[in-house]
Design a protein around this motif. Structure first.
Motif, PDB file in Angstrom:
ATOM      1  N   TYR A  68       0.862  -1.188   0.000  1.00  0.00           N
ATOM      2  CA  TYR A  68       0.000   0.000   0.000  1.00  0.00           C
ATOM      3  C   TYR A  68       0.896   1.234   0.000  1.00  0.00           C
ATOM      4  O   TYR A  68       1.808   1.335   0.826  1.00  0.00           O
ATOM      5  CB  TYR A  68      -0.902   0.020   1.235  1.00  0.00           C
ATOM      6  N   GLU A  69       0.641   2.137  -0.912  1.00  0.00           N
ATOM      7  CA  GLU A  69       1.437   3.363  -0.992  1.00  0.00           C
ATOM      8  C   GLU A  69       0.532   4.582  -0.863  1.00  0.00           C
ATOM      9  O   GLU A  69      -0.381   4.797  -1.675  1.00  0.00           O
ATOM     10  CB  GLU A  69       2.201   3.419  -2.315  1.00  0.00           C
ATOM     11  N   THR A  70       0.773   5.360   0.202  1.00  0.00           N
ATOM     12  CA  THR A  70       0.057   6.621   0.388  1.00  0.00           C
ATOM     13  C   THR A  70       0.952   7.743  -0.108  1.00  0.00           C
ATOM     14  O   THR A  70       2.098   7.860   0.327  1.00  0.00           O
ATOM     15  CB  THR A  70      -0.263   6.847   1.882  1.00  0.00           C
ATOM     16  N   THR A  71       0.447   8.556  -1.030  1.00  0.00           N
ATOM     17  CA  THR A  71       1.272   9.624  -1.598  1.00  0.00           C
ATOM     18  C   THR A  71       0.400  10.814  -1.979  1.00  0.00           C
ATOM     19  O   THR A  71      -0.824  10.766  -1.863  1.00  0.00           O
ATOM     20  CB  THR A  71       2.054   9.107  -2.830  1.00  0.00           C
ATOM     21  N   ARG A  72       1.045  11.884  -2.419  1.00  0.00           N
ATOM     22  CA  ARG A  72       0.325  13.073  -2.892  1.00  0.00           C
ATOM     23  C   ARG A  72       0.688  13.324  -4.352  1.00  0.00           C
ATOM     24  O   ARG A  72       1.858  13.385  -4.695  1.00  0.00           O
ATOM     25  CB  ARG A  72       0.676  14.293  -2.031  1.00  0.00           C
ATOM     26  N   LEU A  73      -0.335  13.461  -5.178  1.00  0.00           N
ATOM     27  CA  LEU A  73      -0.134  13.762  -6.591  1.00  0.00           C
ATOM     28  C   LEU A  73      -0.451  15.230  -6.837  1.00  0.00           C
ATOM     29  O   LEU A  73      -1.358  15.793  -6.218  1.00  0.00           O
ATOM     30  CB  LEU A  73      -1.053  12.897  -7.454  1.00  0.00           C
ATOM     31  N   LEU A  74       0.309  15.840  -7.738  1.00  0.00           N
ATOM     32  CA  LEU A  74       0.036  17.225  -8.131  1.00  0.00           C
ATOM     33  C   LEU A  74      -0.868  17.225  -9.361  1.00  0.00           C
ATOM     34  O   LEU A  74      -0.559  16.583 -10.366  1.00  0.00           O
ATOM     35  CB  LEU A  74       1.339  17.964  -8.440  1.00  0.00           C
ATOM     36  N   GLN A  75      -1.973  17.969  -9.267  1.00  0.00           N
ATOM     37  CA  GLN A  75      -2.934  17.999 -10.364  1.00  0.00           C
ATOM     38  C   GLN A  75      -3.175  19.424 -10.845  1.00  0.00           C
ATOM     39  O   GLN A  75      -3.312  20.351 -10.039  1.00  0.00           O
ATOM     40  CB  GLN A  75      -4.272  17.394  -9.909  1.00  0.00           C
ATOM     41  N   ASP A  76      -3.186  19.590 -12.176  1.00  0.00           N
ATOM     42  CA  ASP A  76      -3.521  20.884 -12.778  1.00  0.00           C
ATOM     43  C   ASP A  76      -5.040  21.035 -12.733  1.00  0.00           C
ATOM     44  O   ASP A  76      -5.755  20.216 -13.330  1.00  0.00           O
ATOM     45  CB  ASP A  76      -3.031  20.913 -14.234  1.00  0.00           C
TER      46      ASP A  76
END
Length: 200
Positions: A68-76
């Protein structure tokens, strides 16, 4: 007439949780016994997760436990597109360079909308046998298991606490915990206890 400079659009950070399941094929028949997969973010270069070791049989290896990978994605916010989020997957038998079967790269941003499991086959670099790492990626949401993931994580923590408090006469607790497979079996039993429906 002076032009008004365009305002730079601030990208939005989106917190996500991915579940990744692995198996490999075409592993060399000799020299490889038990393997694990390391999950390494490209920006840090340090493993954030590893599977348990699984046995190689007839050139294939399958891991029962997901990562399981918890991460933050940058979205336009205008285009709704995500910046890439690269990870390295390393299949190995140990920590030395000679014990590495091969490695592959994956961009988790490609699966930011994968509410259903997506299967992808990644050829392992640095492997002459043509070994392939098969990855099933799924984005966890409130509808696709995020709550279950949180509950499972909490229950696993409780389960291991219970295991360490148990007084086992046949074997020392430390020996039991050292065996990951046995510990996981015990945790699964604890999960069943906690998750069993209660009737009045």
């Amino acid at each position: 007439m002076s032009r008004i400079p365009k305002r730079k659009v601030e990208k939005v950070k989106v917190k996500v949780v991915f579940r990744l399941q692995f198996h490999t094929t075409h592993i060399p028949q000799t020299g490889w016994d038990k393997l694990f997969v390391s999950f390494i973010p490209a920006d840090s270069g340090k493993a954030t997760a590893k599977t348990t070791k699984a046995s190689v049989r007839n050139g294939t290896c399958k891991w029962a436990d997901p990562i399981y990978e918890t991460t933050r994605l940058l979205q336009d916010p205008r285009t709704r597109e995500y910046d890439e989020k690269m990870y390295k997957l390393v299949v190995a038998m140990g920590s030395s360079r000679s014990s590495v079967v091969g490695e592959a790269n994956i961009n988790l941003a490609d699966y930011a909308d994968a509410s259903k499991p997506c299967a992808v086959s990644l050829p392992l670099n640095c492997c002459d046998s043509g070994a392939v790492l098969h990855v099933t990626v799924q984005l966890l949401t409130s509808k696709t298991g995020f709550r279950e993931f949180e509950q499972q994580r909490k229950l696993r923590e409780k389960g291991f606490q219970m295991l360490t408090k148990q007084n086992i006469h046949d074997e020392p607790v430390q020996k039991l915990l050292a065996s990951t497979e046995m510990a996981n079996d015990q945790v699964d039993k604890v999960l069943q206890l906690f998750c069993a429906p209660v009737f009045d």
